[in-house]
Design an enzyme around this catalytic site. Structure first.
Site, PDB file in Angstrom:
ATOM      1  N   LYS A  13       1.022  -1.370   0.149  1.00 32.54           N
ATOM      2  CA  LYS A  13       0.057  -0.045  -0.023  1.00 32.54           C
ATOM      3  C   LYS A  13       0.819   1.191   0.318  1.00 32.54           C
ATOM      4  O   LYS A  13       0.510   2.323  -0.752  1.00 32.54           O
ATOM      5  CB  LYS A  13      -0.751   0.358   1.537  1.00 32.54           C
ATOM      6  CG  LYS A  13      -2.199  -1.648   1.242  1.00 32.54           C
ATOM      7  CD  LYS A  13      -2.699  -0.748   2.363  1.00 32.54           C
ATOM      8  CE  LYS A  13      -2.780  -0.642   3.562  1.00 32.54           C
ATOM      9  NZ  LYS A  13      -2.126  -1.730   4.228  1.00 32.54           N
ATOM     10  N   ARG A  88      -8.303  -0.144   9.436  1.00 30.14           N
ATOM     11  CA  ARG A  88      -8.202  -1.326   9.702  1.00 30.14           C
ATOM     12  C   ARG A  88      -9.860  -2.646  10.622  1.00 30.14           C
ATOM     13  O   ARG A  88      -9.227  -4.100  10.384  1.00 30.14           O
ATOM     14  CB  ARG A  88      -7.048  -2.334  10.205  1.00 30.14           C
ATOM     15  CG  ARG A  88      -5.608  -1.482   9.880  1.00 30.14           C
ATOM     16  CD  ARG A  88      -4.423  -1.751  10.518  1.00 30.14           C
ATOM     17  NE  ARG A  88      -4.057  -0.841  10.344  1.00 30.14           N
ATOM     18  CZ  ARG A  88      -2.458   0.179  10.180  1.00 30.14           C
ATOM     19  NH1 ARG A  88      -3.423   0.812  11.368  1.00 30.14           N
ATOM     20  NH2 ARG A  88      -1.809   0.025   9.983  1.00 30.14           N
ATOM     21  N   ARG A 127      13.433  -8.500   3.656  1.00 33.25           N
ATOM     22  CA  ARG A 127      13.762  -7.146   4.281  1.00 33.25           C
ATOM     23  C   ARG A 127      15.156  -7.507   5.605  1.00 33.25           C
ATOM     24  O   ARG A 127      14.259  -8.063   6.535  1.00 33.25           O
ATOM     25  CB  ARG A 127      12.804  -6.117   5.119  1.00 33.25           C
ATOM     26  CG  ARG A 127      12.052  -6.250   3.947  1.00 33.25           C
ATOM     27  CD  ARG A 127      11.035  -4.760   4.356  1.00 33.25           C
ATOM     28  NE  ARG A 127       9.667  -4.920   5.536  1.00 33.25           N
ATOM     29  CZ  ARG A 127       8.454  -4.701   5.776  1.00 33.25           C
ATOM     30  NH1 ARG A 127       8.457  -3.738   5.302  1.00 33.25           N
ATOM     31  NH2 ARG A 127       7.831  -4.824   7.199  1.00 33.25           N
ATOM     32  N   ARG A 156      14.844  -7.189  11.553  1.00 35.79           N
ATOM     33  CA  ARG A 156      13.489  -6.796  12.085  1.00 35.79           C
ATOM     34  C   ARG A 156      12.925  -8.196  12.791  1.00 35.79           C
ATOM     35  O   ARG A 156      12.461  -8.516  12.473  1.00 35.79           O
ATOM     36  CB  ARG A 156      12.815  -5.386  11.631  1.00 35.79           C
ATOM     37  CG  ARG A 156      13.464  -4.237  11.617  1.00 35.79           C
ATOM     38  CD  ARG A 156      12.597  -3.382  10.917  1.00 35.79           C
ATOM     39  NE  ARG A 156      11.029  -3.744  11.144  1.00 35.79           N
ATOM     40  CZ  ARG A 156       9.994  -3.256  10.365  1.00 35.79           C
ATOM     41  NH1 ARG A 156       9.553  -1.954  10.344  1.00 35.79           N
ATOM     42  NH2 ARG A 156       8.721  -3.657  10.849  1.00 35.79           N
ATOM     43  N   ARG A 167       1.391 -11.795  13.031  1.00 35.24           N
ATOM     44  CA  ARG A 167       0.333 -10.405  12.585  1.00 35.24           C
ATOM     45  C   ARG A 167      -0.809 -10.674  11.397  1.00 35.24           C
ATOM     46  O   ARG A 167      -1.818  -9.849  11.156  1.00 35.24           O
ATOM     47  CB  ARG A 167       1.305  -9.387  11.648  1.00 35.24           C
ATOM     48  CG  ARG A 167       1.908  -8.378  12.801  1.00 35.24           C
ATOM     49  CD  ARG A 167       3.615  -7.680  12.154  1.00 35.24           C
ATOM     50  NE  ARG A 167       3.740  -7.590  11.261  1.00 35.24           N
ATOM     51  CZ  ARG A 167       5.302  -6.773  10.406  1.00 35.24           C
ATOM     52  NH1 ARG A 167       6.032  -7.701  10.600  1.00 35.24           N
ATOM     53  NH2 ARG A 167       4.611  -6.576   9.872  1.00 35.24           N
TER      54      ARG A 167
END
Ligand SMILES: [Zn+2]
Length: 211
Positions: A13, A88, A127, A156, A167
């Site tokens: 997004k 959300r 990432r 991370r 998540r």
């Protein structure tokens, strides 16, 4: 034209928002940015939000929607806006509808970026971030050297595969009903396949909006 972007974390997004904004000639408004700006500016609602954040609490929807509403009353949003991160949950969808109505405005379309959980897990696990200067990288290995400062790249904690799956599970439970809510209320929902080249995804999003 008021567009709500919708999609899982990692669906792209944030990448698509500015590209669509340029093509459609409307500004983007990311909830996180507006919240931080209001906090910095020290507006009444900004300070209220700061109070919650300082205590480590979630900022209530009513405060966030109030801050979004104040921002949306500004003249630069007369033509429309692309909202990123505004909705959300179903209560947030309801709140946004009421807030827009109070401004005499209405949502035009929900643009949902569709991508399956395995693809997101693959993307996010690709990432890394520099442990020293926090520069993000994709396609580099943990332990590689940062181009900017020579620090080591690390993953991370949020991007750990187990954390990602948790998540995504939370997302599925909380946010999947949102699209159903919009459909049930007669709102236009456009689903875009979010796997592929960035440019192709922008093109199919624009094509979906034009239909
Ligand atoms: Zn660095």
């Amino acid at each position: 034209m008021i567009i709500v972007l919708f999609g899982k974390p990692g669906a792209g997004k944030g990448t698509q928002a500015p590209l669509l904004a340029k093509e459609l000639d409307v500004p983007t408004l990311a909830t996180g940015d507006v919240l931080r700006a209001a906090k910095r500016a020290g507006t009444k609602l900004g300070l209220e939000a700061k109070g919650f954040m300082d205590r480590g609490d979630l900022v209530p929807d009513s405060v966030i929607l109030g801050i979004l509403g104040e921002e949306l009353s500004q003249p630069q949003y007369v033509k429309g806006v692309i909202l990123d991160g505004a909705v959300r949950t179903v209560p947030q969808a309801e709140g946004l509808r009421q807030m827009l109505a109070s401004l005499g405005r209405k949502l035009d379309v929900v643009l949902a970026f569709d991508i399956d959980n395995d693809e997101i897990a693959r993307r996010l696990s690709d990432r890394t971030v520099c442990e020293r200067c926090q520069t993000p990288y994709t396609g580099r290995k943990v332990g590689d050297v940062c181009d900017k400062c020579g620090g080591a790249l690390m993953r991370r904690k949020d991007d750990d595969p187990d954390a990602i799956r948790t998540r995504l599970r939370v997302y599925d439970e909380e946010t999947a009903p949102v699209l159903e809510w919009y459909r049930a209320h007669g709102d236009r929902v456009v689903i875009v396949n979010a796997v592929g080249a960035v440019h192709d995804i922008t093109t199919s999003a624009l094509a979906g909006l034009e239909k």
